[in-house]
Design an enzyme around this catalytic site. Sequence first.
Site, PDB file in Angstrom:
ATOM      1  N   GLN A 147      -0.949   1.419  -5.736  1.00  0.00           N
ATOM      2  CA  GLN A 147      -0.067   0.808  -4.740  1.00  0.00           C
ATOM      3  C   GLN A 147       0.736   1.859  -3.977  1.00  0.00           C
ATOM      4  O   GLN A 147       1.053   1.665  -2.803  1.00  0.00           O
ATOM      5  CB  GLN A 147       0.866  -0.202  -5.408  1.00  0.00           C
ATOM      6  CG  GLN A 147       0.139  -1.437  -5.913  1.00  0.00           C
ATOM      7  CD  GLN A 147       1.053  -2.398  -6.643  1.00  0.00           C
ATOM      8  OE1 GLN A 147       2.279  -2.249  -6.630  1.00  0.00           O
ATOM      9  NE2 GLN A 147       0.478  -3.391  -7.287  1.00  0.00           N
ATOM     10  N   ASP A 293      -5.679  -5.397 -14.157  1.00  0.00           N
ATOM     11  CA  ASP A 293      -5.051  -6.722 -14.169  1.00  0.00           C
ATOM     12  C   ASP A 293      -5.830  -7.749 -14.982  1.00  0.00           C
ATOM     13  O   ASP A 293      -5.304  -8.825 -15.282  1.00  0.00           O
ATOM     14  CB  ASP A 293      -4.860  -7.240 -12.740  1.00  0.00           C
ATOM     15  CG  ASP A 293      -3.653  -6.623 -12.051  1.00  0.00           C
ATOM     16  OD1 ASP A 293      -2.812  -6.027 -12.755  1.00  0.00           O
ATOM     17  OD2 ASP A 293      -3.549  -6.742 -10.820  1.00  0.00           O
TER      18      ASP A 293
END
Length: 397
Positions: A147, A293
């Site tokens: 990110q 995730d």
Amino acid sequence: MQLHLSKSDLKTTGTVQITGSKSESNRLLLLQALYPNLSISNLSNSDDTNYMQKALVSSDAEVIDIHHAGTAMRFLTAYFSTQEGSEVLLTGSQRMQERPIGILVEALRTLGATIDYEQQEGYPPLRIKGRTLQKNSVILPANISSQYISALMLIAPSLPNGLQIHLEGEITSVPYIKMTQQLLEAIGVKTVFEGNEIQVKALAQLEKDIEVVVESDWSSASYFFSMVALSEIGSEITLSSYRPTSLQGDAVLAEIYREFGVETTFEDNTITLRKTHTTYKSPLRLDLANAPDIAQTIAVTCAGLGLACDLYGLHTLPIKETDRLAALQTELQKLGAELTITKDSLHLKEQTQLQKDITIDTYNDHRMAMAFAPFALRVPILINDAEVVSKSYPDFW
């Protein structure tokens, strides 16, 4: 809210429309703020995306609270740094204020950004004074959260000279970087990603009006893969809207869940998951560095089937909404599992006996609630703070 879940029929069938990808939605929203003639359809209805949208239309000199939205924190730090003449205080939940952001802040400062820490050095809240960033080169460690890298890539075309990013070391979460690259290219930004070098060219404005359709979220699909895996042969769930050439790293689910007897077929923007066999490999060994995730979902699936697994590449999990490795260990042990964790891996032993009517704590983490929900197909469970799923998938229950 505490939710009680218990099995009624192990043969699972159904059709589900899943909200748009949070990862794609938040990237596109930032690009839309930079290029207003970009339109987006099938946006995620997650809390994270709602916070991102609200922040991008906030008036000057506001306190902007993005709560638990980690993606929004990283992307907005970069975005507000480039907004000449603006000043914002960017903050979040208590947990968000414990999640490091120093590497991104230092990278932006190298480019000329004015960012100050309001409390603890290296952590939100951040006071950001927007300005035009003239420099066009930055160096980052490669093993950080993707990110940070995506945040820089997303603002890069709006910089006067574009941006050259050099990554030092072995890159993790490559699919998320490539997702950002492909979304940039979809709106006409020229990019190069070769080896450890990323180059994003400047783009003053879009040549024409562009619409981008967000694919549904593969991370959210993972819980339905788990449901089918924990169900009887013949179980079948159809999910939409998905395409075979996905930008999302979690699309690797279709390959991984073959190991759990789940076959995936694509047709007319849908995927159909079918339970076809109950012959499993144990232990299952996976490197999830490019799809961290889905680690919680996979670990719970293995526990539900009584299988051993060794999951690697999980170094980003301790700094998520909670320390996901520690949380998994605590909650799986309640259910009777034996497992160990390291700073970047999880090791689950085979088991035959499951505890029932156990209460699962979710630690303000949406993925803890959703990952454990399919376990109810094996034994009844209780899930505390069940509404936490709204962070990424409000319609899940």
